[in-house]
Design an enzyme around this catalytic site. Structure first.
Site, PDB file in Angstrom:
ATOM      1  N   VAL A  29       0.813  -1.220   0.000  1.00  0.00           N
ATOM      2  CA  VAL A  29       0.000   0.000   0.000  1.00  0.00           C
ATOM      3  C   VAL A  29       0.845   1.269   0.000  1.00  0.00           C
ATOM      4  CG1 VAL A  29      -2.000  -1.086   1.083  1.00  0.00           C
ATOM      5  CG2 VAL A  29      -0.208  -0.085   2.523  1.00  0.00           C
ATOM      6  N   ASP A 149       6.715  16.953  11.324  1.00  0.00           N
ATOM      7  CA  ASP A 149       6.458  16.864   9.877  1.00  0.00           C
ATOM      8  C   ASP A 149       4.962  16.712   9.626  1.00  0.00           C
ATOM      9  OD1 ASP A 149       7.090  16.909   7.194  1.00  0.00           O
ATOM     10  OD2 ASP A 149       7.523  14.767   7.071  1.00  0.00           O
TER      11      ASP A 149
END
Length: 229
Positions: A29, A149
């Protein structure tokens, strides 16, 4: 549908096993700089919950990089909150590090924005997502953990796309109350003004910077565009 209960390994330590011993691999994925994310499900269980297993090959990693990856798993293990992606387990196998995590079926917030094809969300929807982001950050900060982040690609969604899950803690850091996160890390358009200007601040003041990054996320979700940095 209620969120699945997160089952965690009790003690954080290196253990060796093969994925195939407990899990069936379904498909890849995601791929990143260090490894691959597999969608898997537990073997021998009817209607078994699907999980994500992040596989990072040890070959070619420096000692520092290996410690950073283990640090990501350790931070995940310490956190349990509806707005944080769930941690299940950590082990080594076939010369790789494996981190087992909750599967967020709704994909990323970035994908959701793209699926809108330029159609803006309602203010109520933006407020819902923004509030959940702040709740997740508030919890992280209560543990003295900074994400560093925060961006739409690192915010996942449940199947109905009603709940967000903060994820990807590869550059996150746990500080003591007097620490300063002094390394410029993150994605440029999502950095807080304090980080861009080099005005590093103690942890308790660092929340303001994350709020600035959160405002950039709100603007992105609402289709206004990012503030240039």
């Amino acid at each position: 549908m209620s969120e699945p209960e997160i089952v965690r390994s009790g003690k954080f330590q290196d253990r060796k096993m093969e994925i195939e011993d407990k899990f069936e691999k379904l498909r890849v994925v995601g791929r990143g700089a260090f490894g691959v994310c597999w969608l898997c499900k537990k073997k021998g269980e009817e209607n078994a919950e699907k999980v994500i297993i992040k596989m990072i090959p040890l070959h070619g990693l420096s000692t520092k990089e290996e410690q950073e990856i283990k640090g990501e798993a350790d931070l995940l293990r310490k956190m349990k909150h509806p707005m944080i992606i769930g941690y299940y387990d950590y082990f080594t196998c076939a010369e790789s590090i494996a981190i087992v995590m909750q599967f967020a079926e709704g994909g990323t917030l970035e994908n959701l924005i793209r699926d809108q094809r330029g159609v803006h969300f309602s203010e109520a929807t933006v407020l819902k997502y923004f509030t959940q982001i702040l709740l997740g950050l508030e919890y992280m900060h209560s543990l003295n953990i900074v994400h560093r982040d925060l961006k739409t690609q690192n915010i996942l969604l449940n199947k109905k796309r009603t709940l967000i899950k903060l994820s990807d803690f590869g550059v996150s850091k746990q500080l003591n109350t007097r620490s300063v996160a002094s390394t410029l890390i993150g994605t440029p358009n999502y950095l807080s003004p304090e980080m861009v200007e080099g005005a590093y601040k103690p942890f308790l003041q660092h929340e303001i910077g994350h709020l600035g990054a959160g405002l950039r996320l709100l603007r992105a979700v609402h289709g206004i565009g990012l503030i240039s940095t």
